[in-house]
Scaffold this motif. Structure first.
Motif, short mmCIF file in Angstrom:
data_model
loop_
_atom_site.label_atom_id
_atom_site.label_comp_id
_atom_site.label_asym_id
_atom_site.label_seq_id
_atom_site.Cartn_x
_atom_site.Cartn_y
_atom_site.Cartn_z
N ASP A 52 0.91 -1.22 0.01
CA ASP A 52 0.09 -0.03 0.19
C ASP A 52 0.78 1.14 0.02
O ASP A 52 2.11 1.32 0.27
N LEU A 53 0.28 2.31 -0.26
CA LEU A 53 0.94 3.61 -0.02
C LEU A 53 1.63 3.78 1.40
O LEU A 53 1.03 3.35 2.23
N VAL A 54 2.92 4.15 1.40
CA VAL A 54 3.57 4.03 2.75
C VAL A 54 2.76 4.74 3.97
O VAL A 54 2.29 5.93 3.95
N THR A 55 2.98 4.01 5.11
CA THR A 55 2.58 4.66 6.45
C THR A 55 3.58 5.19 7.17
O THR A 55 4.48 4.47 7.54
N PRO B 201 0.30 15.06 -11.26
CA PRO B 201 0.93 13.88 -10.51
C PRO B 201 2.07 13.77 -10.09
O PRO B 201 3.10 14.44 -10.37
N LYS B 202 2.24 12.97 -8.98
CA LYS B 202 3.60 12.89 -8.29
C LYS B 202 4.14 11.52 -8.34
O LYS B 202 3.42 10.53 -8.62
N GLN B 203 5.36 11.39 -8.00
CA GLN B 203 5.85 9.93 -7.69
C GLN B 203 5.35 9.54 -6.23
O GLN B 203 4.71 10.39 -5.57
N PHE B 204 5.54 8.29 -6.08
CA PHE B 204 5.04 8.06 -4.62
C PHE B 204 5.84 6.82 -4.00
O PHE B 204 7.05 6.36 -4.52
N VAL B 205 5.47 6.47 -2.83
CA VAL B 205 6.13 5.51 -2.02
C VAL B 205 5.51 4.41 -1.54
O VAL B 205 4.32 4.81 -1.03
N CYS B 206 5.73 3.23 -1.91
CA CYS B 206 4.96 2.10 -1.36
C CYS B 206 5.59 1.24 -0.29
O CYS B 206 6.66 1.45 -0.21
N GLN B 207 4.79 0.65 0.54
CA GLN B 207 5.27 -0.16 1.60
C GLN B 207 4.70 -1.50 1.50
O GLN B 207 3.59 -1.69 1.51
N ILE B 208 5.69 -2.56 1.24
CA ILE B 208 5.20 -3.90 1.06
C ILE B 208 5.95 -4.75 2.12
O ILE B 208 6.96 -5.00 2.28
N GLY B 209 4.73 -5.43 2.84
CA GLY B 209 5.06 -6.45 3.63
C GLY B 209 4.89 -6.11 5.08
O GLY B 209 5.30 -6.76 6.11
N GLY B 210 4.31 -4.77 5.13
CA GLY B 210 3.79 -4.46 6.83
C GLY B 210 3.84 -2.96 6.70
O GLY B 210 3.75 -2.25 5.65
N THR B 211 3.17 -2.54 7.79
CA THR B 211 3.01 -1.13 8.14
C THR B 211 3.88 -0.76 9.29
O THR B 211 4.42 -1.27 10.07
#
Length: 351
Positions: A211-214, A312-322
């Motif tokens: 998801d998008l990073v927390t 539009p902007k670039q973005f940061v994903c977080q994969i595998g946890g919050t």
């Protein structure tokens, strides 16, 4: 009163130990167990995967992006030597890195750059190398085991048998993926992640299993800030948005977080808006890398003279946890209780 206070403190201490144990995040070594690509960690926040030959540089990068990384950048010669040692242990003679001249016109070696945009290790190429002048399929650099200069230049779209090295940023039991600011120059960018509005950015992250990073703690805040600054990225979408039903900001991951590092004069929101995120005129949160703080923008861009202009902007994903879980929230609650109990003890002379 003294007995009650001491019992409360013992109970809180025990609960703290339980929560601390259950809420422990996976280390890098634990996280990579069972992953493909014969992974290896280097420190606590980086790991690599080594993949067999693919058709070309572009397909190698697509493979890395699909898994939450990029073809490796190399910060310094020490990292280059580390990767060469790992290649030798796997019987790999040649492996793609993210180093290429896609933004230069293919004329001189000093125009090479990493796909992640970092200003890292820049080798001096052999004077006999002939650089491509092709405007679409240019030159890319691979680590070569038997080369004293460490790098060998190949056509990005060539058919040589070249392995690839994917690099991943890791913290708090999860991969942190940032869209690359230096996309390869080719006829089509299909398969590469490009800048998006907030809703499309979230879909990209979810397609990777995240998801998008927390950003729920100061440690994560600083980690993302440093990562973006190294990549020369100004601002990115993160996983926070304004929930019109509660009139509060919340994280898309459904995690609670007290961390609210707003920039000056933020959050600048339209209290009268009833448009929910991720609609283009909803209100979503971005992270400003230079200051390491949050700001609010329309999920699809910005408002200018009453018209919605897509930015539009670039973005940061977080994969595998919050970053911030219910256990972390409970730890914070315990900390507050301990602090308040201490204050009560000071005020109560009979305790």
């Amino acid at each position: 009163m003294k007995f009650f206070t001491n019992t409360l403190l013992l109970g809180i201490a025990f609960l703290s130990l339980v929560v601390g144990f259950e809420g422990k995040k996976k280390s890098c070594e634990e996280f990579i167990q069972g992953r493909e690509g014969t992974p290896v960690c280097r420190g606590e926040n980086v790991f690599y995967e080594f993949y067999p030959p693919r058709a070309d540089f572009f397909k190698a990068e697509r493979n890395c992006v699909a898994r939450g990384g990029h073809l490796t950048d190399i910060v310094d010669e020490e990292e280059a030597d580390f990767l060469l040692q790992e290649m030798e242990s796997r019987d790999i003679d040649l492996a793609w890195t993210g180093y290429n001249d896609h933004g230069s016109g293919g004329s001189e070696e000093n125009t090479f750059t990493y796909i992640t945009g970092i200003e890292g290790y820049n080798p001096v190429f052999d004077d006999t190398i002939i650089f491509s002048s092709n405007t679409q399929i240019k030159d890319c650099a691979a680590l070569e085991l038997e080369n004293d200069e460490k790098f060998e230049v190949h056509k990005c779209g060539g058919k040589e048998i070249i392995h690839s090295i994917c690099k991943y940023n890791f913290i708090h039991g999860s991969i942190i993926f940032v869209t690359a600011p230096r996309l390869p120059d080719r006829e089509s960018t299909e398969g590469f992640v490009i800048m998006e509005n907030w809703g499309a950015a979230r879909e990209e992250c979810m397609a990777k299993g995240g998801d998008l990073v927390t950003i729920g703690s100061r440690k994560m805040n600083n980690f993302v800030k440093d990562l973006l600054q190294n990549m020369n990225i100004h601002d990115v979408w993160v996983g926070q948005f304004h929930d019109v039903s509660t009139r509060k900001f919340k994280w898309a991951s459904a995690s609670y977080s007290p961390h609210r590092n707003w920039c000056t004069d933020e959050p600048a929101i339209d209290e009268s808006s009833t448009t929910p995120a991720p609609e283009p005129s909803g209100q979503c949160v971005f992270f400003l890398a230079g200051q390491g703080c949050f700001g609010v923008n329309l999920c699809g861009g910005r408002q200018d003279d009453g018209a919605l202009i897509l930015v539009p902007k670039q973005f940061v994903c977080q994969i595998g946890g919050t970053d911030y879980t219910e256990k972390a929230m409970l730890r914070d609650l315990i900390s507050v209780i301990l602090q308040k109990t201490s204050e009560i003890k000071k005020d109560c002379q009979s305790c």
